[in-house]
Design a protein around this motif. Structure first.
Motif, PDB file in Angstrom:
ATOM      1  N   LYS A 100      29.965  45.259  50.625  1.00 31.84           N
ATOM      2  CA  LYS A 100      29.663  44.077  49.811  1.00 31.84           C
ATOM      3  C   LYS A 100      28.231  43.617  50.015  1.00 31.84           C
ATOM      4  CE  LYS A 100      32.058  39.903  48.309  1.00 31.84           C
ATOM      5  NZ  LYS A 100      33.228  39.018  48.558  1.00 31.84           N
ATOM      6  N   SER A 111      33.073  43.483  43.038  1.00 32.08           N
ATOM      7  CA  SER A 111      34.169  42.985  42.203  1.00 32.08           C
ATOM      8  C   SER A 111      34.496  43.958  41.075  1.00 32.08           C
ATOM      9  CB  SER A 111      33.799  41.608  41.630  1.00 32.08           C
ATOM     10  OG  SER A 111      33.587  40.670  42.665  1.00 32.08           O
ATOM     11  N   THR A 112      33.458  44.605  40.517  1.00 29.91           N
ATOM     12  CA  THR A 112      33.687  45.536  39.415  1.00 29.91           C
ATOM     13  C   THR A 112      34.467  46.756  39.867  1.00 29.91           C
ATOM     14  OG1 THR A 112      31.632  44.800  38.383  1.00 29.91           O
ATOM     15  CG2 THR A 112      32.560  46.887  37.616  1.00 29.91           C
ATOM     16  N   ALA A 125      36.322  47.016  42.719  1.00 26.87           N
ATOM     17  CA  ALA A 125      37.107  46.566  43.869  1.00 26.87           C
ATOM     18  C   ALA A 125      38.267  47.492  44.171  1.00 26.87           C
ATOM     19  CB  ALA A 125      37.602  45.136  43.635  1.00 26.87           C
ATOM     20  N   SER A 158      41.895  40.473  50.794  1.00 22.44           N
ATOM     21  CA  SER A 158      41.715  39.549  49.681  1.00 22.44           C
ATOM     22  C   SER A 158      41.733  38.108  50.165  1.00 22.44           C
ATOM     23  CB  SER A 158      42.813  39.765  48.629  1.00 22.44           C
ATOM     24  OG  SER A 158      42.733  41.053  48.075  1.00 22.44           O
ATOM     25  N   PRO A 183      38.877  40.187  43.521  1.00 23.76           N
ATOM     26  CA  PRO A 183      38.419  38.853  43.098  1.00 23.76           C
ATOM     27  C   PRO A 183      39.530  38.102  42.386  1.00 23.76           C
ATOM     28  CG  PRO A 183      37.570  40.531  41.617  1.00 23.76           C
ATOM     29  CD  PRO A 183      38.256  41.269  42.740  1.00 23.76           C
ATOM     30  N   HIS A 221      40.602  39.208  38.865  1.00 23.41           N
ATOM     31  CA  HIS A 221      41.437  40.403  38.742  1.00 23.41           C
ATOM     32  C   HIS A 221      42.548  40.281  39.783  1.00 23.41           C
ATOM     33  CE1 HIS A 221      37.764  41.674  36.756  1.00 23.41           C
ATOM     34  NE2 HIS A 221      38.461  42.615  36.152  1.00 23.41           N
ATOM     35  N   SER A 247      45.076  38.297  46.367  1.00 25.98           N
ATOM     36  CA  SER A 247      44.133  37.334  45.798  1.00 25.98           C
ATOM     37  C   SER A 247      44.854  36.121  45.215  1.00 25.98           C
ATOM     38  CB  SER A 247      43.281  38.010  44.719  1.00 25.98           C
ATOM     39  OG  SER A 247      44.090  38.467  43.651  1.00 25.98           O
TER      40      SER A 247
END
Length: 323
Positions: A169, A178-179, A181, A259, A266, A269, A274
């Motif tokens: 990260k 995030s894209t 992940a 998460s 994220p 998503h 999460s």
């Protein structure tokens, strides 16, 4: 009077038919023990139901949590249908962003299962390969791979995942993380757990490599790679199956933990982890369902996998199985 000489066709007709795959499975000890274990049956039913719901989430979910046009921010933090003030359109209520909780849980379960199965597949590929090499080839290769496994096992799995996740990260940035992940979490969790497979496979290979069929393969001039993967590996599959069931649950828990710490999926998503993190800040305000309902689904999913793993472990070792 002389008897007629039997022909090859008559011998084939008189010979008893060999049992097929279904007949062998029907009469196997595995199916016999499964029929007698109610907990294993219930666990399998629950697991299959959760997997089916996750796979068909786009058709079962009332809304698409990824579609911003379907999200109503004015309908945020609505309670489930059994609590006063609920909306019949949202059976399990909504989260702080106005997303339908039932839809986010269905989509989130799919993400968690994809990460769990993907991470275990990577663990198995690395661990089985290294375990075969270490056990069959021995020598310096065995010493190097096992010392590498010992070093990694000296750290906890979550610690390794946190370190690798934080580095990824920091290097690539939060937007890139995030894209990508899902594949990144598969790689991170997979790299953190391969020693479990490697040590188990190595122990099985050490017990197999001095048997007669391996010596016969060497005498025939077969290459070491073919002997390892075509002859030795099939005789080490039982512990691999047992480990895989437990590791799927561990991978799902690891994703949820990452998460929750901000190093996983994220909030845009959703995964089960999460979703739990997203609702944790709203427990004090009374919106308990945002965290507790996804948490309950996560517990049921992991518990069903662990119970199946326990049953499979006992069945693969009949000395431990008590029926």
């Amino acid at each position: 009077m002389s008897q007629p000489t039997p022909t090859p066709e008559s011998r084939a007709d008189a010979a008893p038919a060999l049992p097929g795959r279904w007949e062998r499975f029907r009469d196997s000890y595995l199916l016999y023990s499964f029929k007698r274990d109610v907990i294993a049956q219930l666990s399998l039913v629950v697991f299959i139901a959760l997997v089916a719901i996750a796979v068909f989430a786009p058709w079962l979910a009332p809304m698409n949590p990824y579609d911003l046009a379907q999200i109503d921010i004015l309908a945020s933090e609505l309670p489930p249908f059994w609590v006063d003030g609920s909306d019949p359109a949202y059976l399990l209520g909504t989260d702080a962003q106005g997303r339908d909780m039932l839809s986010t849980i269905l989509y989130g379960a799919r993400v968690s299962l994809v990460i769990g199965f993907g991470a275990v597949a990577l663990q198995a590929i690395l661990g089985v390969t290294f375990g075969l090499m270490a056990g069959y080839l021995g020598g310096r290769i065995d010493a190097f791979l096992m010392r590498l496994a010992d070093i990694q096992l000296s750290f906890s799995t979550l610690m390794v995942a946190i370190i690798v996740g934080a580095l990824v990260k920091a290097v690539f940035g939060g937007a890139t993380f995030s894209t990508y992940a899902v594949p990144l979490l598969v790689v991170i969790i997979g790299l953190a757990e391969w020693p479990q497979y490697a040590r188990t496979v190595r122990a099985s290979v050490l017990a197999e490599k001095n048997k007669e069929y391996v010596d016969a393969a060497r005498v025939m001039g077969l290459k070491s790679r073919r002997i390892m993967f075509r002859h030795v590996l099939p005789n080490t599959l039982s512990p691999i199956f047992v480990i895989s069931t437990v590791q799927i649950a561990n991978a799902i828990i690891s994703e949820a933990a990452l998460s929750f710490l901000g190093l996983g999926m994220p909030e845009t998503h959703p995964s089960l982890g999460s979703l739990i993190k997203a609702g944790f800040d709203y427990i004090q305000s009374g919106s308990w369902w945002i965290t507790l309902i996804p948490g309950a689904v996560l517990v049921v999913l992991v518990l069903s996998i662990n119970l199946l793993g326990d049953w499979l472990r006992d069945v693969m070792n009949p000395r431990l199985y008590k029926g």
